[in-house]
Design an enzyme around this catalytic site. Structure first.
Site, PDB file in Angstrom:
ATOM      1  N   THR A 129     -64.972   4.972  27.723  1.00 56.44           N
ATOM      2  CA  THR A 129     -66.413   4.726  27.533  1.00 56.44           C
ATOM      3  C   THR A 129     -66.740   3.343  26.968  1.00 56.44           C
ATOM      4  OG1 THR A 129     -66.481   5.658  25.298  1.00 56.44           O
ATOM      5  CG2 THR A 129     -66.825   7.192  27.145  1.00 56.44           C
TER       6      THR A 129
ATOM      7  N   ASP B 219     -57.530   0.606  21.352  1.00 50.23           N
ATOM      8  CA  ASP B 219     -56.148   0.180  21.578  1.00 50.23           C
ATOM      9  C   ASP B 219     -55.754  -0.918  20.576  1.00 50.23           C
ATOM     10  OD1 ASP B 219     -53.756   0.130  22.916  1.00 50.23           O
ATOM     11  OD2 ASP B 219     -54.482  -1.000  24.653  1.00 50.23           O
TER      12      ASP B 219
HETATM   13  N1  AR6 Z   1     -62.107   4.487  16.558  1.00 51.22           N
HETATM   14  C1  AR6 Z   1     -62.776   5.313  17.385  1.00 51.22           C
HETATM   15  N2  AR6 Z   1     -63.441   4.890  18.474  1.00 51.22           N
HETATM   16  C2  AR6 Z   1     -63.438   3.560  18.725  1.00 51.22           C
HETATM   17  C3  AR6 Z   1     -62.743   2.625  17.915  1.00 51.22           C
HETATM   18  C4  AR6 Z   1     -62.059   3.134  16.786  1.00 51.22           C
HETATM   19  N3  AR6 Z   1     -61.382   2.328  15.932  1.00 51.22           N
HETATM   20  N4  AR6 Z   1     -62.916   1.377  18.446  1.00 51.22           N
HETATM   21  C5  AR6 Z   1     -63.686   1.520  19.551  1.00 51.22           C
HETATM   22  N5  AR6 Z   1     -64.014   2.841  19.725  1.00 51.22           N
HETATM   23  P1  AR6 Z   1     -62.352   1.174  24.538  1.00 51.22           P
HETATM   24  P2  AR6 Z   1     -61.663   2.128  27.247  1.00 51.22           P
HETATM   25  C6  AR6 Z   1     -64.780   3.478  20.822  1.00 51.22           C
HETATM   26  O1  AR6 Z   1     -62.963  -0.035  25.117  1.00 51.22           O
HETATM   27  O2  AR6 Z   1     -63.080   2.109  27.671  1.00 51.22           O
HETATM   28  C7  AR6 Z   1     -58.728  -1.900  25.758  1.00 51.22           C
HETATM   29  O3  AR6 Z   1     -58.740  -3.289  25.780  1.00 51.22           O
HETATM   30  C8  AR6 Z   1     -65.653   2.598  21.673  1.00 51.22           C
HETATM   31  O4  AR6 Z   1     -66.916   2.448  21.058  1.00 51.22           O
HETATM   32  O5  AR6 Z   1     -61.490   1.050  23.350  1.00 51.22           O
HETATM   33  O6  AR6 Z   1     -60.805   3.321  27.615  1.00 51.22           O
HETATM   34  C9  AR6 Z   1     -57.471  -1.319  26.384  1.00 51.22           C
HETATM   35  O7  AR6 Z   1     -56.339  -2.133  26.204  1.00 51.22           O
HETATM   36  C10 AR6 Z   1     -65.732   3.392  22.972  1.00 51.22           C
HETATM   37  O8  AR6 Z   1     -66.764   4.375  22.927  1.00 51.22           O
HETATM   38  O9  AR6 Z   1     -61.455   1.968  25.654  1.00 51.22           O
HETATM   39  C11 AR6 Z   1     -57.847  -1.180  27.828  1.00 51.22           C
HETATM   40  O10 AR6 Z   1     -57.634  -2.391  28.523  1.00 51.22           O
HETATM   41  C12 AR6 Z   1     -64.408   4.127  23.054  1.00 51.22           C
HETATM   42  O11 AR6 Z   1     -63.829   3.988  21.751  1.00 51.22           O
HETATM   43  C13 AR6 Z   1     -59.338  -0.867  27.782  1.00 51.22           C
HETATM   44  O12 AR6 Z   1     -59.799  -1.418  26.565  1.00 51.22           O
HETATM   45  C14 AR6 Z   1     -63.444   3.586  24.092  1.00 51.22           C
HETATM   46  O13 AR6 Z   1     -63.551   2.183  24.221  1.00 51.22           O
HETATM   47  C15 AR6 Z   1     -59.601   0.610  27.764  1.00 51.22           C
HETATM   48  O14 AR6 Z   1     -60.989   0.822  27.836  1.00 51.22           O
END
Ligand code: AR6
Length: 176
Positions: free
Chosen positions: A122, A39
């Site tokens: 995740t 995000d």
């Molecule tokens: N590109 C691809 N994957 C990524 C990237 C990127 N640039 N950055 C992280 N990941 P998360 P959630 C992976 O925490 O669990 C936020 O604060 C990461 O390694 O981004 O759905 C929002 O505002 C992980 O496997 O999303 C919400 O409050 C995956 O993306 C909350 O986090 C998802 O991690 C959402 O949590």
């Protein structure tokens, strides 16, 4: 791998660098004002106009999705999904499946030909990756028969272990 004429790709990379994809999916929170993880990366790359548009569509609940412009990102659109917080929003597998289903249907409605997803829930939201990957691929394969415009679905994983896990999960799904 191709299923019913749709190419499913698993790659290691950054979701904000998928220049050839019509739409990328954000793992957002219900405020749609940006945050950490994917995000944060998406909002930083898109610029401040994204928050103006997305926050006006908030709040959305777990499993829901909305579509906005992509601003400075190299894509046409961003679809914002809110995944379930593992152990809090239940049933989490249904809610996670809804994210993938709703995002695919929104992209299809816009007649887009390609969509890139991160592994929703995740990271900060604590969904065990193996379980989440199974839900992701099962849902994608279920929805594929409905798709007429989407020809490419790309799953973008940030690190090597996540990439390997998803490649194996997709192969296991296909073998079933
Ligand atoms: N590109 C691809 N994957 C990524 C990237 C990127 N640039 N950055 C992280 N990941 P998360 P959630 C992976 O925490 O669990 C936020 O604060 C990461 O390694 O981004 O759905 C929002 O505002 C992980 O496997 O999303 C919400 O409050 C995956 O993306 C909350 O986090 C998802 O991690 C959402 O949590």
């Amino acid at each position: 791998m191709k299923i019913s004429g749709v190419e499913i790709q698993v790659v290691q990379g950054d979701i904000t660098r998928q220049e050839d994809m019509a739409v990328i999916v954000n793992a957002a929170n219900s405020s749609l004002r940006g945050g950490g993880g994917v995000d944060g990366a998406i909002h930083r790359a898109a610029g401040p106009e994204l928050k103006k548009e997305s926050s006006a569509l908030a709040p959305i609940g777990p499993g829901q999705a909305v579509i906005t412009g992509a601003y400075r990102l190299p894509n046409q659109y961003v679809i914002h999904c809110v995944g379930p917080v593992y152990g809090v929003h239940k049933p989490e597998d249904e809610l996670l499946a809804s994210c993938y289903r709703n995002a695919l249907r929104l992209a299809e409605k816009q007649q887009l030909d390609s969509i890139a997803f991160p592994a929703i829930s995740t990271g900060v939201y604590g969904y065990p990756m193996q379980e989440a990957a199974q839900v992701m691929f099962k849902t994608i394969i279920e929805v594929i028969a409905e798709l007429k415009h989407i020809k490419k679905i790309r799953i973008v994983l940030f690190d090597r272990p996540a990439y390997e896990l998803h490649r194996q999960a997709l192969e296991a799904c296909q073998a079933e």
